[in-house]
Design an enzyme around this catalytic site. Sequence first.
Site, PDB file in Angstrom:
ATOM      1  N   ASN A   1       0.786  -1.220   0.000  1.00  0.00           N
ATOM      2  CA  ASN A   1       0.000   0.000   0.000  1.00  0.00           C
ATOM      3  C   ASN A   1       0.828   1.285   0.000  1.00  0.00           C
ATOM      4  OD1 ASN A   1      -2.425   1.713   0.915  1.00  0.00           O
ATOM      5  ND2 ASN A   1      -1.020   1.882   2.657  1.00  0.00           N
TER       6      ASN A   1
ATOM      7  N   TYR B   1       2.229   9.965 -11.316  1.00  0.00           N
ATOM      8  CA  TYR B   1       1.359   9.182 -10.433  1.00  0.00           C
ATOM      9  C   TYR B   1       0.382   8.324 -11.259  1.00  0.00           C
ATOM     10  CZ  TYR B   1      -1.747   8.334  -6.377  1.00  0.00           C
ATOM     11  OH  TYR B   1      -2.486   7.758  -5.381  1.00  0.00           O
TER      12      TYR B   1
ATOM     13  N   LYS C   1       0.262   4.237 -11.247  1.00  0.00           N
ATOM     14  CA  LYS C   1      -0.920   3.499 -10.782  1.00  0.00           C
ATOM     15  C   LYS C   1      -1.543   2.659 -11.910  1.00  0.00           C
ATOM     16  CE  LYS C   1      -0.889   4.826  -6.424  1.00  0.00           C
ATOM     17  NZ  LYS C   1      -0.668   3.874  -5.317  1.00  0.00           N
TER      18      LYS C   1
HETATM   19  N1  LIG Z   1      -5.728   9.335  -0.095  1.00  0.00           N
HETATM   20  C1  LIG Z   1      -6.256   9.155  -1.321  1.00  0.00           C
HETATM   21  O1  LIG Z   1      -7.139   9.903  -1.749  1.00  0.00           O
HETATM   22  C2  LIG Z   1      -5.769   8.006  -2.180  1.00  0.00           C
HETATM   23  C3  LIG Z   1      -6.509   7.705  -3.327  1.00  0.00           C
HETATM   24  C4  LIG Z   1      -6.094   6.654  -4.136  1.00  0.00           C
HETATM   25  C5  LIG Z   1      -4.971   5.921  -3.809  1.00  0.00           C
HETATM   26  N2  LIG Z   1      -4.271   6.242  -2.688  1.00  0.00           N
HETATM   27  C6  LIG Z   1      -3.104   5.415  -2.378  1.00  0.00           C
HETATM   28  O2  LIG Z   1      -3.263   4.853  -1.106  1.00  0.00           O
HETATM   29  C7  LIG Z   1      -1.982   4.534  -0.574  1.00  0.00           C
HETATM   30  C8  LIG Z   1      -1.914   5.048   0.839  1.00  0.00           C
HETATM   31  O3  LIG Z   1      -1.972   6.454   0.814  1.00  0.00           O
HETATM   32  P1  LIG Z   1      -2.718   7.336   1.941  1.00  0.00           P
HETATM   33  O4  LIG Z   1      -3.741   8.141   1.250  1.00  0.00           O
HETATM   34  O5  LIG Z   1      -3.094   6.489   3.080  1.00  0.00           O
HETATM   35  O6  LIG Z   1      -1.550   8.376   2.280  1.00  0.00           O
HETATM   36  P2  LIG Z   1      -0.501   8.420   3.467  1.00  0.00           P
HETATM   37  O7  LIG Z   1       0.499   9.433   3.030  1.00  0.00           O
HETATM   38  O8  LIG Z   1      -1.206   8.588   4.751  1.00  0.00           O
HETATM   39  O9  LIG Z   1       0.138   6.969   3.457  1.00  0.00           O
HETATM   40  C9  LIG Z   1       1.209   6.582   2.655  1.00  0.00           C
HETATM   41  C10 LIG Z   1       2.129   5.764   3.517  1.00  0.00           C
HETATM   42  O10 LIG Z   1       3.195   5.262   2.716  1.00  0.00           O
HETATM   43  C11 LIG Z   1       4.408   5.494   3.406  1.00  0.00           C
HETATM   44  N3  LIG Z   1       5.502   5.559   2.439  1.00  0.00           N
HETATM   45  C12 LIG Z   1       5.764   6.536   1.531  1.00  0.00           C
HETATM   46  N4  LIG Z   1       6.860   6.224   0.829  1.00  0.00           N
HETATM   47  C13 LIG Z   1       7.304   5.027   1.300  1.00  0.00           C
HETATM   48  C14 LIG Z   1       8.392   4.187   0.959  1.00  0.00           C
HETATM   49  N5  LIG Z   1       9.278   4.526   0.007  1.00  0.00           N
HETATM   50  N6  LIG Z   1       8.540   3.017   1.628  1.00  0.00           N
HETATM   51  C15 LIG Z   1       7.661   2.671   2.616  1.00  0.00           C
HETATM   52  N7  LIG Z   1       6.629   3.440   2.972  1.00  0.00           N
HETATM   53  C16 LIG Z   1       6.449   4.603   2.322  1.00  0.00           C
HETATM   54  C17 LIG Z   1       4.183   6.804   4.142  1.00  0.00           C
HETATM   55  O11 LIG Z   1       5.115   7.009   5.194  1.00  0.00           O
HETATM   56  C18 LIG Z   1       2.774   6.600   4.644  1.00  0.00           C
HETATM   57  O12 LIG Z   1       2.731   5.864   5.838  1.00  0.00           O
HETATM   58  C19 LIG Z   1      -0.957   5.138  -1.529  1.00  0.00           C
HETATM   59  O13 LIG Z   1      -0.463   4.123  -2.384  1.00  0.00           O
HETATM   60  C20 LIG Z   1      -1.779   6.137  -2.325  1.00  0.00           C
HETATM   61  O14 LIG Z   1      -1.222   6.382  -3.600  1.00  0.00           O
HETATM   62  C21 LIG Z   1      -4.643   7.259  -1.855  1.00  0.00           C
END
Ligand SMILES: NC(=O)c1ccc[n+]([C@@H]2O[C@H](COP(=O)([O-])OP(=O)(O)OC[C@H]3O[C@@H](n4cnc5c(N)ncnc54)[C@H](O)[C@@H]3O)[C@@H](O)[C@H]2O)c1
Length: 254
Positions: free
Chosen positions: A88, A154, A158
Amino acid sequence: MRFEGKTVLITGGATGIGRATALAFAREGASVAIGDTSDLAAETVRMIERDGGRALFQPTDVASYEQVESLVRSAVTRFGGLHAAFNNAGILPATRPLHEVRPSDFDRVIAVNLRGIFNALHAEIAHMLGHGGGAIVNTASVAGVVADPGMSPYVASKHAVVGLTKAAAIEYGRRGIRINAIAPGLVRTPMTERWLADAAFRQSFFAEGPFAPSPLGRAAEPEEIAGTVLHLCSDAATFTIGQIAVVDGGQTVR
Ligand SMILES: NC(=O)c1ccc[n+]([C@@H]2O[C@H](COP(=O)([O-])OP(=O)(O)OC[C@H]3O[C@@H](n4cnc5c(N)ncnc54)[C@H](O)[C@@H]3O)[C@@H](O)[C@H]2O)c1
């Protein structure tokens, strides 16, 4: 308690969707191994332990194969197996037209969002093949299904996660490893807080009317994504492979 006696590995479990999913797995009996670059993952572990669950945090950059492989080893050694994984971790760079994206920034997005998932799949599958299989969910995004302007690295990463998920799913389905992805829409997490704090963004994204982007008129809470991840990893989903579960409040329906 669908995951009693099971171990789940979660990358990006420090905050947002990963943390909510870690807590949800732990509530249903799983031991949780978290890999993250942020020390806030230690707080996720404390939250799980406070509720009587079992968890570990190992600092891990998913772009490093060695670090991800070591995380898999730690999960297996500490908790005695690996039954599910939620790949994730991800990053969202600043919005910018493609010709203004620094090539090195493009490389880092691909290294974390795509290579990070390849690394995790590689190490997890290598273990699961010899140990009774398992279930894996990768985090894609609605940006893996449709494009948004200003987000080319991005969107590319994805879309690639969607392809990688499908390719891996058909390779390993017969060998007892089910692989799917989730594609969240807008979720209230640290990643999106700057957008959600912007009144102009909220006004246009949550507007009502026939062309409004968000039919439900709100962002998801991270727990609303976690529910789908747990379902895909559970025995209720034994015939589901290679699917991209779009959880977006209808954002991409029209
Ligand atoms: N928030 C949204 O609207 C949304 C929508 C679609 C997809 N996503 C995806 O969901 C996933 C989680 O994102 P979120 O929204 O919870 O944001 P978030 O920033 O809270 O979580 C992302 C997590 O990934 C960790 N991270 C970043 N780079 C890293 C690395 N190189 N190695 C290990 N850990 C790493 C961060 O420290 C954080 O804990 C991501 O892949 C994001 O692209 C989020």
